[in-house]
Scaffold this active site. Structure first.
Site, PDB file in Angstrom:
ATOM      1  N   ASP A   1       4.471  -1.927  15.760  1.00  0.00           N
ATOM      2  CA  ASP A   1       3.724  -2.566  14.619  1.00  0.00           C
ATOM      3  C   ASP A   1       3.040  -1.901  14.593  1.00  0.00           C
ATOM      4  O   ASP A   1       1.481  -1.149  14.494  1.00  0.00           O
ATOM      5  CB  ASP A   1       2.958  -3.266  15.766  1.00  0.00           C
ATOM      6  CG  ASP A   1       2.145  -4.142  15.026  1.00  0.00           C
ATOM      7  OD1 ASP A   1       2.299  -4.301  13.298  1.00  0.00           O
ATOM      8  OD2 ASP A   1       0.645  -5.000  15.065  1.00  0.00           O
TER       9      ASP A   1
ATOM     10  N   LEU B   1       5.464   0.846   6.390  1.00  0.00           N
ATOM     11  CA  LEU B   1       5.791   2.099   5.652  1.00  0.00           C
ATOM     12  C   LEU B   1       4.526   2.193   4.304  1.00  0.00           C
ATOM     13  O   LEU B   1       4.702   3.098   3.817  1.00  0.00           O
ATOM     14  CB  LEU B   1       7.461   2.153   5.163  1.00  0.00           C
ATOM     15  CG  LEU B   1       8.167   1.945   6.348  1.00  0.00           C
ATOM     16  CD1 LEU B   1       9.348   2.015   5.896  1.00  0.00           C
ATOM     17  CD2 LEU B   1       8.219   3.423   6.999  1.00  0.00           C
ATOM     18  N   ARG B   2       3.904   1.816   3.913  1.00  0.00           N
ATOM     19  CA  ARG B   2       3.190   1.082   2.783  1.00  0.00           C
ATOM     20  C   ARG B   2       3.108   1.361   1.598  1.00  0.00           C
ATOM     21  O   ARG B   2       2.441   1.447   0.632  1.00  0.00           O
ATOM     22  CB  ARG B   2       2.017   1.784   3.557  1.00  0.00           C
ATOM     23  CG  ARG B   2       1.800   1.483   4.594  1.00  0.00           C
ATOM     24  CD  ARG B   2       0.594   0.894   4.768  1.00  0.00           C
ATOM     25  NE  ARG B   2      -0.506   0.708   5.474  1.00  0.00           N
ATOM     26  CZ  ARG B   2      -1.008  -0.809   6.080  1.00  0.00           C
ATOM     27  NH1 ARG B   2      -0.555  -2.278   5.010  1.00  0.00           N
ATOM     28  NH2 ARG B   2      -2.524  -0.968   6.541  1.00  0.00           N
TER      29      ARG B   2
END
Lengths: 319, 425
Positions: free
Chosen positions: B306, B64-65
């Site tokens: 991924d 999700l950064r």
């Protein structure tokens, strides 16, 4: 997968690799190169106005004097305006991306980019992003390709051996890291050379190299037996640090081309090297300067071949 | 809020149900499948005629950064992507900046995700501090903060003594350890499978032995410690063989595969397509076929997206310089369906790999439509075909090797805890 170096009519739009390059285009380039060399003395190259009013940008992200100079001479012999840009790491260290650099250069109205970059695929990347009227010549991208070197090698072979269909050619040395070797292999197989060999220890050969259409040898006596052409590769010093080789001395002893090893080849075999040479590492001075060496002729032919590539690109796009 | 999902084909792997049924949701949970519970009055009716109704997908690897890489993606953009992909639960690897090695970070992430209310987020905690492979994190505290397992993400753990200790400690506490097998020496500088394409293109290779050597080490220590080991992103035929053998020996090991590796191979790199620069590298066709077979026979337990959004500039570079990764949340369902159709796998079996089985790996109660279960539901049109257009993706990462591919299967509604969080236009 479209071949990214051909235009819609099958003409040459960019020269990125010798892989998948149609044999007719290769032969055209070699024939065109021959017209630039003086019939009487093959050392003289005539100046012609084929690229008058065009500008050629030499864009080198990786240092090179020799290749850049031959491209510069080739472009000038075609009457083009030449701009040399040694970008090195300067732009990229300032945070400019490769794409920014390319966009900027496009805005300067170049007709042709000659590019060298340390990353495999950089020339394909640039070709994908330039304006459609700009031609890209790959002057070396990472380990991938160095097509003009391979084409000048083909010119040299044809000059001395006349034909390709009856030759045995051996490529000796660091194939794994060599863009020259990859381009040579594709060019040789495209021109119908029946037997291409590579000779190196396993540490210097890429995985499944035989799938490129070569026979693999690890021993110089066997590998050089009865070959017509020997293509030596440069050995970079850093190979010793990467544990690919124990020492330059041991490499020279086993794979360095000496007069003794040259004797395994045919008596009229020619010896070639893309330069710059490491004398005493991959080649002995007696061989490099000997009667069978055509290394200096390669350099002269290189200018004519690069002229031919540029002329073909400009002509090809008009088809 | 009472919801009546009408006339749909309900596919629920856990209950082995694949039949036309109505689904009734009361108070955020499944109240009945079949006939309406007594006194049920619908506040909302969703007509699922011609559509499939399945448990919301569970994706065990979605980056999700956040925190740290908000320029690549934000929680909001990526959770919207999850909802559009029918994904209602996702596990995120700890390789944020800073990594998820402190309970505070985990709580913050869970809190932010809860406020957005688009999908359930299950963080995977860092196994070692800073993912440096030196010191163990406070796993108990991290677990209490919400971590469902512990992982190094893609960071190497070269010290085998630390690996042994990490497994022993996790085994003591009953936590599972999730590792991606890759020997960091053999993989050094590598960007592609060490095979014919890397050779042709002059790309630095990562040999299969980088995977098998690391796997052999992990499996040996898993056997000795008794830890529940989960192998992330298996990529090779030889790796699959090792896992199959380990499972037969009774070692507690599970394994997932990324959807990219089920459908693509090194051949898709073509002329240096940076969208195919992935971690682990796309391997040979033979490897891809072995992954598909292993997923079918159960050696591989789950499919994950991924999901790794990369900002566009980072992909606009030559292959080796381009950042690895691809967006994926919105493609997980159609690519699972595509595998099922091509491999002739019944939908119940195929969809178990993105619902029931990942739920078991995470130890969560989702992934099925039993009475009383959380009403996380994905309603999709199995016959709808659509073309992947990066600009139409909700994810902030627009890079996908499937750009332009025709997909079969489109999400129409996503329900999270009995609320519609996505509805197709």
């Amino acid at each position: 997968m479209n071949n990214p170096q051909l235009n819609r009519d099958g003409g040459l739009q960019h020269l990125l690799t010798t892989e998948g390059l149609p044999a007719r285009i290769v032969r055209d380039i070699l024939d065109t190169a021959a017209t630039f060399l003086d019939e009487n003395s093959s050392k003289d190259i005539k100046k012609v106005p084929l690229l008058q009013g065009k500008s050629v940008f030499n864009v080198f992200f990786e240092n090179s004097t020799r290749t850049r100079t031959t491209f510069e001479i080739a472009a000038k012999k075609l009457s083009a305006d030449v701009v040399n840009l040694n970008i090195g790491s300067s732009s990229t260290s300032k945070g400019e991306t490769l794409l920014d650099t390319v966009d900027n250069l496009c805005a300067m109205h170049a007709d042709m980019f000659v590019v060298r970059h340390a990353s495999s695929g950089a020339a394909h990347f640039i070709a994908q992003h330039v304006a459609p009227e700009i031609h890209v010549i790959n002057a070396g991208d990472g380990r991938h390709a160095h097509p003009t070197q391979a084409l000048l090698d083909m010119y040299t072979i044809r000059h001395y051996k006349k034909e390709f269909h009856n030759l045995r050619v051996a490529i000796v040395g660091d194939v794994l890291h060599s863009r020259v070797a990859r381009s040579q292999i594709h060019a040789l197989t495209t021109l119908g050379v029946p037997e291409v060999r590579v000779i190196a220890p396993k540490t210097l050969l890429p995985t499944m190299v035989e799938n490129l259409g070569v026979r693999v040898f690890h021993d110089m006596a066997e590998g050089l037996k009865d070959v017509d052409v020997i293509l030596m590769l440069r050995l970079q010093n850093e190979r010793m640090q990467g544990a690919a080789l124990p020492s330059a001395q041991e490499y020279f002893k086993n794979y360095g081309l000496t007069e003794e090893k040259l004797a395994y080849a045919k008596a009229d075999a020619i010896v070639m090297h893309p330069g710059p040479m490491n004398r005493g590492v991959e080649i002995d001075s007696h061989v490099a300067d000997g009667a069978q060496s055509v290394i200096l002729a390669q350099v002269t032919f290189g200018i004519a071949v690069r002229m031919a590539v540029m002329a073909t690109l400009v002509g090809g796009s008009k088809r | 809020m009472n919801i009546h999902i009408k006339n749909g084909r309900v596919i629920d792997p856990k209950n082995q149900l694949d039949a036309q049924r109505d689904v009734y949701i009361v108070d955020r949970r499944i109240a009945a499948v079949g006939s309406a519970p007594q006194g049920f009055v619908a506040d909302q009716v969703i007509d699922a005629t011609g559509l499939c109704v399945m448990p919301g997908l569970i994706d065990i690897a979605a980056r999700l950064r956040e925190p740290g890489f908000e320029y690549k993606a934000t929680l909001e953009s990526e959770m919207n992507a999850a909802a559009a992909g029918g994904v209602t639960s996702l596990a995120c690897p700890p390789d944020t900046d800073p990594p998820l090695d402190e309970p505070g970070l985990v709580e913050m992430l869970k809190h932010r995700a809860r406020n957005l209310n688009l999908a359930r987020v299950f963080p995977i905690g860092a196994l070692t501090y800073g993912l440096k492979g030196l010191e163990l994190t406070e796993m108990i505290e991290l677990s209490e903060a919400g971590c469902k397992a512990f992982s190094q993400a893609d960071a190497p753990l070269t010290d085998t003594r630390v690996l042994l200790r990490a497994m022993q400690y996790a085994a003591t506490m009953g936590y599972s350890v999730w590792l991606r097998p890759q020997d960091s020496f053999l993989a050094k500088n590598g960007v592609a499978h060490d095979g014919i394409v890397a050779t042709r293109c002059g790309l630095a290779g990562i040999p299969v032995s980088a995977e098998t050597i690391a796997l052999a080490t992990m499996l040996t220590l898993a056997k000795d410690t008794g830890v529940a080991l989960h192998i992330c992103r298996i990529s090779s035929a030889a790796g699959v063989e090792l896992i199959r053998a380990a499972k037969q020996q009774g070692i507690k090991v599970s394994c997932d595969v990324a959807m990219n590796h089920l459908h693509l191979s090194e051949m898709d790199i073509g002329f240096f397509d940076a969208n195919c620069h992935l971690v682990p590298p796309l391997r040979s066709l033979r490897d891809r076929d072995a992954l598909r077979a292993a997923l079918h026979d159960g050696t591989i337990d789950a499919i994950c997206s991924d999901h790794t959004p990369v900002d566009e500039d980072a992909k606009l570079s030559p292959f080796s310089d381009a950042e690895a990764g691809a967006t994926g949340l919105e493609l997980l369902l159609p690519l699972t369906l595509k595998w099922a159709a091509q491999a002739g796998v019944p939908l119940l079996d195929a969809l178990a790999r993105v619902t029931l089985q990942p739920a078991q790996l995470l130890g969560i109660a989702m992934g099925h439509l039993s009475v009383g279960a959380h009403a996380d539901v994905c309603i999709f049109d199995i016959d709808a075909s659509w073309r992947v257009q990066p600009s139409a993706l909700k994810s902030q990462g627009k890079n996908t090797p499937f750009n332009g591919y025709e997909m079969q299967g489109k999400v129409r509604y996503t329900l999270l805890a009995g609320e519609v969080v996505y509805q197709a236009q």
